[in-house]
Design a protein around this motif. Structure first.
Motif, PDB file in Angstrom:
ATOM      1  N   UNK B   4      14.441 -13.327 -20.671  1.00  0.00           N
ATOM      2  CA  UNK B   4      14.345 -11.855 -20.674  1.00  0.00           C
ATOM      3  C   UNK B   4      13.094 -11.394 -19.930  1.00  0.00           C
ATOM      4  N   UNK B   5      11.979 -12.121 -20.190  1.00  0.00           N
ATOM      5  CA  UNK B   5      10.713 -11.775 -19.516  1.00  0.00           C
ATOM      6  C   UNK B   5      10.846 -11.924 -18.000  1.00  0.00           C
ATOM      7  N   UNK B   6      11.506 -13.011 -17.591  1.00  0.00           N
ATOM      8  CA  UNK B   6      11.699 -13.261 -16.148  1.00  0.00           C
ATOM      9  C   UNK B   6      12.533 -12.132 -15.539  1.00  0.00           C
ATOM     10  N   UNK B   7      13.601 -11.755 -16.249  1.00  0.00           N
ATOM     11  CA  UNK B   7      14.487 -10.687 -15.734  1.00  0.00           C
ATOM     12  C   UNK B   7      13.706  -9.373 -15.594  1.00  0.00           C
ATOM     13  N   UNK B   8      12.915  -9.036 -16.639  1.00  0.00           N
ATOM     14  CA  UNK B   8      12.129  -7.795 -16.590  1.00  0.00           C
ATOM     15  C   UNK B   8      11.126  -7.826 -15.432  1.00  0.00           C
ATOM     16  N   UNK B   9      10.460  -8.978 -15.255  1.00  0.00           N
ATOM     17  CA  UNK B   9       9.463  -9.097 -14.181  1.00  0.00           C
ATOM     18  C   UNK B   9      10.127  -8.931 -12.825  1.00  0.00           C
ATOM     19  N   UNK B  10      11.289  -9.594 -12.664  1.00  0.00           N
ATOM     20  CA  UNK B  10      11.999  -9.500 -11.380  1.00  0.00           C
ATOM     21  C   UNK B  10      12.448  -8.065 -11.102  1.00  0.00           C
ATOM     22  N   UNK B  11      12.953  -7.398 -12.142  1.00  0.00           N
ATOM     23  CA  UNK B  11      13.407  -6.008 -11.974  1.00  0.00           C
ATOM     24  C   UNK B  11      12.236  -5.117 -11.574  1.00  0.00           C
ATOM     25  N   UNK B  12      11.077  -5.348 -12.209  1.00  0.00           N
ATOM     26  CA  UNK B  12       9.883  -4.567 -11.919  1.00  0.00           C
ATOM     27  C   UNK B  12       9.429  -4.789 -10.468  1.00  0.00           C
ATOM     28  N   UNK B  13       9.427  -6.061 -10.060  1.00  0.00           N
ATOM     29  CA  UNK B  13       9.018  -6.394  -8.688  1.00  0.00           C
ATOM     30  C   UNK B  13       9.981  -5.802  -7.662  1.00  0.00           C
ATOM     31  N   UNK B  14      11.266  -5.818  -8.023  1.00  0.00           N
ATOM     32  CA  UNK B  14      12.288  -5.258  -7.134  1.00  0.00           C
ATOM     33  C   UNK B  14      12.063  -3.752  -6.945  1.00  0.00           C
ATOM     34  N   UNK B  15      11.674  -3.098  -8.040  1.00  0.00           N
ATOM     35  CA  UNK B  15      11.405  -1.663  -7.949  1.00  0.00           C
ATOM     36  C   UNK B  15      10.139  -1.366  -7.147  1.00  0.00           C
ATOM     37  N   UNK B  16       9.178  -2.297  -7.236  1.00  0.00           N
ATOM     38  CA  UNK B  16       7.909  -2.077  -6.526  1.00  0.00           C
ATOM     39  C   UNK B  16       7.967  -2.466  -5.048  1.00  0.00           C
ATOM     40  N   UNK B  17       8.943  -3.285  -4.690  1.00  0.00           N
ATOM     41  CA  UNK B  17       8.980  -3.808  -3.320  1.00  0.00           C
ATOM     42  C   UNK B  17       9.063  -2.725  -2.238  1.00  0.00           C
ATOM     43  N   UNK B  18       9.833  -1.629  -2.422  1.00  0.00           N
ATOM     44  CA  UNK B  18       9.822  -0.591  -1.383  1.00  0.00           C
ATOM     45  C   UNK B  18       8.434   0.004  -1.173  1.00  0.00           C
ATOM     46  N   UNK B  19       7.669   0.144  -2.269  1.00  0.00           N
ATOM     47  CA  UNK B  19       6.311   0.706  -2.148  1.00  0.00           C
ATOM     48  C   UNK B  19       5.429  -0.241  -1.354  1.00  0.00           C
ATOM     49  N   UNK B  20       5.567  -1.547  -1.614  1.00  0.00           N
ATOM     50  CA  UNK B  20       4.784  -2.548  -0.882  1.00  0.00           C
ATOM     51  C   UNK B  20       5.145  -2.498   0.612  1.00  0.00           C
ATOM     52  N   UNK B  21       6.466  -2.470   0.866  1.00  0.00           N
ATOM     53  CA  UNK B  21       6.949  -2.391   2.254  1.00  0.00           C
ATOM     54  C   UNK B  21       6.322  -1.203   2.976  1.00  0.00           C
ATOM     55  N   UNK B  22       6.356  -0.058   2.268  1.00  0.00           N
ATOM     56  CA  UNK B  22       5.918   1.196   2.862  1.00  0.00           C
ATOM     57  C   UNK B  22       4.433   1.177   3.212  1.00  0.00           C
ATOM     58  N   UNK B  23       3.625   0.714   2.241  1.00  0.00           N
ATOM     59  CA  UNK B  23       2.185   0.819   2.440  1.00  0.00           C
ATOM     60  C   UNK B  23       1.584  -0.364   3.216  1.00  0.00           C
ATOM     61  N   UNK B  24       2.220  -1.522   3.123  1.00  0.00           N
ATOM     62  CA  UNK B  24       1.601  -2.695   3.735  1.00  0.00           C
ATOM     63  C   UNK B  24       2.203  -3.056   5.089  1.00  0.00           C
ATOM     64  N   UNK B  25       3.468  -2.813   5.285  1.00  0.00           N
ATOM     65  CA  UNK B  25       4.133  -3.393   6.456  1.00  0.00           C
ATOM     66  C   UNK B  25       4.634  -2.378   7.485  1.00  0.00           C
ATOM     67  N   UNK B  26       4.937  -1.177   7.048  1.00  0.00           N
ATOM     68  CA  UNK B  26       5.671  -0.287   7.945  1.00  0.00           C
ATOM     69  C   UNK B  26       4.794   0.776   8.601  1.00  0.00           C
ATOM     70  N   UNK B  27       5.228   1.147   9.787  1.00  0.00           N
ATOM     71  CA  UNK B  27       4.505   2.169  10.561  1.00  0.00           C
ATOM     72  C   UNK B  27       5.157   3.520  10.283  1.00  0.00           C
ATOM     73  N   UNK B  28       4.345   4.526   9.993  1.00  0.00           N
ATOM     74  CA  UNK B  28       4.912   5.853   9.717  1.00  0.00           C
ATOM     75  C   UNK B  28       5.605   6.413  10.972  1.00  0.00           C
ATOM     76  N   UNK B  29       6.743   7.091  10.803  1.00  0.00           N
ATOM     77  CA  UNK B  29       7.467   7.616  11.969  1.00  0.00           C
ATOM     78  C   UNK B  29       6.637   8.577  12.816  1.00  0.00           C
ATOM     79  N   UNK B  30       5.609   9.186  12.214  1.00  0.00           N
ATOM     80  CA  UNK B  30       4.760  10.114  12.978  1.00  0.00           C
ATOM     81  C   UNK B  30       4.123   9.404  14.178  1.00  0.00           C
ATOM     82  N   UNK B  31       3.764   8.124  13.962  1.00  0.00           N
ATOM     83  CA  UNK B  31       3.101   7.364  15.033  1.00  0.00           C
ATOM     84  C   UNK B  31       4.032   7.124  16.217  1.00  0.00           C
ATOM     85  N   UNK B  32       5.344   7.052  15.932  1.00  0.00           N
ATOM     86  CA  UNK B  32       6.310   6.821  17.030  1.00  0.00           C
ATOM     87  C   UNK B  32       6.370   7.992  18.005  1.00  0.00           C
TER      88      UNK B  32
END
Lengths: 268, 151
Positions: B4-32
């Motif tokens: 159950x703990x593993x499932x909760x952790x994975x679900x939490x990480x899955x929810x956080x992954x878009x935020x990580x993508x956005x702030x760490x990896x992606x270029x804002x469209x304004x720059x394009x």
């Protein structure tokens, strides 16, 4: 409107809660579209948009939409979390807290938009996130305390329910069933109120802009204060009754003592 | 319990992954958008050409009344600057200074000179090409396309 929970709620409680919160949802949704070209409660649509952005390879847009959906999710999660954990300690406060948080979020959007907004994409995304969070809070609360009878931020499910009810009215077996009529009354009032909110918002937007959210906050304040006023009134009545009982008791005791004294005198 | 703990952790990480993508990896469209872009073409269906020009004529006339509207841009160079300033130049002369910003999830471009505000749906942003679809209440989206090339 906010005090009662689940099956102890009356139709009137649900209609009052449904109409006021649907009006707010209609206003917020239209305002967010006019201000930012994005809806603040159209979560079904966002799932489709999210996947289409992924297919197009627009990872930035995909991430933004995923975060918006998550913020709606967290809003609903937090609402129900507060309700189920604090309901027994203070039902009114547990039910009012999500509305207070919603009001704070929308008031922030109004104040920030009016005085600090520089038109950057980051600001737009964060303000939309707050609006989606607020709508999640509202939908989570209304659904939670009304046993899933009241959902006001989007009308997809309500349209389906209303269509089913109307089709039931075509059959005489169901036409006069009170619970079906009650459900239809609730849904029609939610629809009417949502549309009224949307209309007011689109009419007021051109001269109010971000200040639309001040009006929204006033409606939410009314929802909070309405029940607080009712609770105060009931408490005042109870206090008066209790005081009356306390005043009555010494008199009764006094009359009984004097009766006894009289009897004793007669015996002597 | 552990599962159950593993499932909760994975679900939490899955929810956080878009935020990580956005702030760490992606270029804002304004720059394009930053840089100088030259209008290459307006593409619209013949039926909408008349409609669009009528709308532009009418709204340009009433622009002084602070109405939102559309302007037909022809052969201009658009210089998107970092601070939200947009310089429209033609034959090396600045013809208009405007403000630009992205709306929604970065899918709508808004440009305004304070009198007329135009909105474009961004259909393509590439290294050397931008395609914008003009947005109006008259539902001629997809029919009026403004294409830019990087200079």
């Amino acid at each position: 409107m906010l005090r009662k929970y689940s099956n102890s709620r009356t139709l009137s409680d649900n209609i009052k809660l449904g109409t006021l919160t649907a009006f707010v949802a209609g206003m917020v949704n239209v305002a967010s579209f006019l201000l930012f070209f994005s809806f603040s409660s159209n979560v079904t649509g966002y799932y489709a948009v999210m996947m289409s952005e992924l297919i197009k390879g627009n990872l930035y847009q995909f991430a933004v939409v995923a975060i918006w959906i998550s913020s709606f999710f967290f809003g609903s999660f937090l609402s129900n979390f507060i309700v189920i954990h604090f309901n027994k300690r203070n039902a009114y406060l547990a039910h009012a807290m999500p509305i207070i948080l919603e009001m704070a979020c929308l008031l922030f959007v109004g104040v920030y938009g009016s005085y600090y907004y520089k038109d950057t994409l980051m600001e737009t995304e964060v303000l939309l996130l707050l609006m989606l969070f607020a709508m999640g809070l509202q939908n989570g609360l209304t659904a939670s305390i009304s046993n899933f009878a009241v959902k006001t931020t989007h009308l997809t499910g309500a349209t389906t329910d209303l269509a089913i009810l109307f089709s039931m009215f075509t059959h005489k077996e169901y036409r006069n069933k009170q619970h079906i009529i009650d459900k239809a009354k609730l849904l029609v009032s939610i629809f009417a109120s949502y549309l009224a909110g949307a209309l007011v918002s689109s009419m007021g937007y051109s001269f109010l802009k971000f200040k639309v959210f001040y009006i929204v906050s006033l409606f939410l304040l009314f929802v909070i204060v309405y029940d607080l006023y009712k609770i105060r009134s009931v408490n005042r009545l109870l206090r008066i009754r209790k005081k009356g009982e306390e005043e009555e008791t010494p008199e009764k005791i006094g009359t009984e003592i004097s009766k006894n004294n009289r009897n004793e005198m007669v015996l002597q | 319990m552990i599962l159950r703990k593993v499932i909760y952790t994975l679900a939490f990480l899955l929810l956080l992954s878009p935020a990580y993508l956005l702030f760490a990896k992606l270029k804002t469209p304004e720059k394009n958008f930053l840089g100088i872009w030259k209008e290459a073409a307006w593409e619209y269906k013949e039926a909408d050409r008349f409609l669009l020009h009528q709308l532009a004529d009418k709204q340009n006339r009433i622009a002084t009344a602070n109405e939102e509207g559309v302007r037909i841009h022809t052969g201009e160079t658009w210089n998107f600057k970092k601070n939200g300033v947009l310089l429209l130049t033609k034959h090396d002369d600045t013809i208009k200074t405007m403000r630009w910003s992205l709306k929604g999830r970065g899918n709508v471009l808004e440009i305004t000179d304070g009198e007329v505000t135009e909105h474009y749906d961004i259909s393509t942003v590439e290294q050397d090409k931008i395609e914008l679809n003009y947005l109006s209440d008259m539902h001629i989206k997809e029919s009026a396309k403004l294409i830019f090339e990087k200079t």
